[in-house]
Design a protein around this motif. Structure first.
Motif, short mmCIF file in Angstrom:
data_model
loop_
_atom_site.label_atom_id
_atom_site.label_comp_id
_atom_site.label_asym_id
_atom_site.label_seq_id
_atom_site.Cartn_x
_atom_site.Cartn_y
_atom_site.Cartn_z
N ALA A 87 0.93 -1.05 0.10
CA ALA A 87 0.02 0.11 -0.13
C ALA A 87 0.99 1.38 -0.01
O ALA A 87 0.45 2.37 -0.71
CB ALA A 87 -0.91 0.05 1.20
N SER A 88 2.01 1.32 0.85
CA SER A 88 2.72 2.44 0.93
C SER A 88 3.52 2.77 -0.73
O SER A 88 3.66 3.79 -0.75
CB SER A 88 3.93 2.10 1.95
N GLU A 89 3.72 1.61 -1.39
CA GLU A 89 4.11 1.96 -2.42
C GLU A 89 3.25 2.09 -3.81
O GLU A 89 3.54 2.86 -4.88
CB GLU A 89 5.52 0.80 -2.86
N TRP A 90 2.10 1.64 -3.51
CA TRP A 90 0.85 1.83 -4.75
C TRP A 90 0.70 3.32 -4.81
O TRP A 90 0.36 3.51 -6.21
CB TRP A 90 -0.10 0.98 -4.24
N LEU A 91 0.72 4.19 -3.91
CA LEU A 91 0.50 5.41 -4.29
C LEU A 91 1.42 6.16 -5.20
O LEU A 91 0.74 6.95 -5.89
CB LEU A 91 0.71 6.27 -2.79
N TRP A 92 2.48 5.61 -5.35
CA TRP A 92 3.36 5.97 -6.31
C TRP A 92 3.12 5.82 -7.96
O TRP A 92 3.46 6.49 -8.68
CB TRP A 92 4.89 5.64 -6.17
N LEU A 93 2.16 4.83 -8.02
CA LEU A 93 1.91 4.42 -9.38
C LEU A 93 1.22 5.49 -10.41
O LEU A 93 1.62 5.70 -11.61
CB LEU A 93 1.06 3.13 -9.31
N ASP A 94 0.32 6.13 -9.84
CA ASP A 94 -0.32 7.17 -10.43
C ASP A 94 0.58 8.26 -11.15
O ASP A 94 0.71 8.81 -12.06
CB ASP A 94 -1.48 7.79 -9.76
N THR A 95 1.56 8.81 -9.91
CA THR A 95 2.47 9.62 -10.52
C THR A 95 3.43 9.14 -11.49
O THR A 95 3.77 9.90 -12.38
CB THR A 95 3.20 10.23 -9.13
N ALA A 96 3.87 8.09 -11.49
CA ALA A 96 4.87 7.26 -12.37
C ALA A 96 3.96 7.33 -13.65
O ALA A 96 4.51 7.51 -14.78
CB ALA A 96 5.17 5.99 -11.76
N ALA A 97 2.79 6.82 -13.68
CA ALA A 97 2.00 6.86 -14.94
C ALA A 97 1.91 8.20 -15.74
O ALA A 97 1.92 8.08 -16.89
CB ALA A 97 0.67 6.11 -14.90
N ALA A 98 1.69 9.00 -14.83
CA ALA A 98 1.57 10.50 -15.40
C ALA A 98 2.81 11.08 -15.97
O ALA A 98 2.98 11.51 -16.98
CB ALA A 98 1.31 11.49 -14.40
#
Length: 272
Positions: free
Chosen positions: A234-245
Motif C-alpha cells: 500500500a505504501s508503494e502503490w500510491l506512487w503508481l499514478d504519479t509514475a504513470a503521469a
C-alpha cells in the motif's frame, strides 16, 4: 504510435536513473526484445500471477513493476517454479518486463516523496541523501500543525488502499506528533538514523518484532519516535499514478494503465 523497447527503457531510466539504485538491487530490463515495438505499458507494484494476467489481458507490450521479479538469484526458470512460469507467460504474450525499484525510491516524486506529499509534510528532505541533492532514501518533514498519533494513523488508513493488516501503531494514541519521518516499503534499517530518532513518529512497513521493540525501549531511555507500520504494498502503490503521469508526459501516444489489484500477501486477520 509505438517506440522500441530500447527507446522506452531509456526514457524510464531518465525518469528513474539506475545510478540511484542500491548496490544490492536488480532494477532494469528483465525480459523482452530491445528492438520490439512498445505501444502500451501497464504498471503495478508486484509481478505476481494476477498482475501478469492483467497486463496480458489489457494487451500491454511492457509490464513495468516496482519490485524486481528476479531480485534474489535463481538457478532455474523452469515453469514448475512460479518465477519461471510468470516469465514464460509474459514472453509468450510478447510482453516485456522491466523493474524500477530503489531507483524509483530515491528520486523527487518517487515512492517516499509521494507519501510525504500526500501527508502534506513541509520542508521534506531525504533521510539518507544520495549524491544528487534532494534525492535519497526516505523522507522527513513537519506537519503544518501537531496532531495526535491516533489522528495521523487514521489519516494514513484513509489515504492508503485497504489491506487485511491495516495500520499498526506503537505509541500513545493521544501523543502529539509533528515531525514525521517515513520510508515507503521496508524501512527498519533506518530505525537508528539520527533523523528518524529525532522525529516524533516514523512511518514505514515490515517492522519486525525485535527491531521495533528495541527502538521503543531505547526511546524510553533517550527519546525516539512512535512507530506506524503500514502495508508494504500500500505504501508503494500510491506512487503508481504519479509514475504513470510522468510516463504519459514523456511518451505521448503510448497507452499507460495502472493496476488496482491488491498484491499485499495477507488476505484476512482474526482478532480476539
Amino acid at each position: 504510435m509505438s517506440l522500441s523497447l530500447a527507446e522506452v527503457t531509456a526514457v524510464v531510466h531518465e525518469l528513474w536513473p539506475l545510478s540511484g539504485a542500491e548496490s544490492w538491487d536488480a532494477s532494469g530490463l528483465v525480459s523482452g526484445d530491445p528492438a520490439g515495438d512498445i505501444s502500451s505499458i501497464h504498471l503495478a507494484v508486484d509481478a505476481v500471477s494476477d498482475t501478469v494476467d492483467e497486463a496480458i489481458d489489457v494487451g500491454a507490450d511492457l509490464f513495468l513493476v516496482h519490485h524486481p521479479l528476479l531480485l534474489r538469484g535463481v538457478t532455474t526458470v523452469a515453469e514448475d517454479r512460479y518465477k519461471g512460469a510468470l516469465l514464460a507467460r509474459l514472453i509468450r504474450a510478447n510482453c516485456a518486463l522491466l523493474a524500477a525499484h530503489t531507483n524509483a525510491d530515491v528520486v523527487a516524486d518517487g515512492v517516499s516523496d509521494i507519501l510525504a506529499q500526500r501527508l502534506q509534510l513541509q520542508n521534506s528532505q531525504p533521510i539518507t541523501e544520495s549524491s544528487e541533492p534532494g534525492t535519497g532514501i526516505g523522507r522527513v518533514g513537519r506537519l503544518a500543525r501537531p496532531v495526535t498519533l491516533g489522528h495521523l494513523a487514521r489519516v494514513l488508513a484513509d489515504l492508503l488502499p485497504a489491506t487485511a493488516s491495516g495500520v499498526r501503531v506503537a505509541g500513545d494514541y493521544a501523543q502529539e506528533v509533528q515531525v514525521v519521518s517515513l520510508c515507503g516499503g521496508a524501512g527498519d534499517s533506518l530505525l537508528a538514523h539520527p533523523l528518524v530518532v529525532g522525529s516524533d513518529v516514523y512511518v514505514t512497513s515490515d517492522l519486525r518484532h525485535h527491531p521495533a521493540s528495541e527502538a521503543r525501549e531505547q526511546a524510553k531511555v533517550s527519546g525516539g519516535p512512535a512507530l506506524i507500520d503500514v502495508s508494504h504494498w500500500a505504501s508503494e502503490w500510491l506512487w503508481l499514478d504519479t509514475a504513470a503521469a510522468q510516463l504519459r508526459a514523456a511518451l505521448p501516444g503510448i497507452s499507460i494503465t495502472v493496476s488496482d489489484l491488491r498484491t499485499d500477501p495477507w488476505d484476512f486477520v482474526v482478532m480476539h
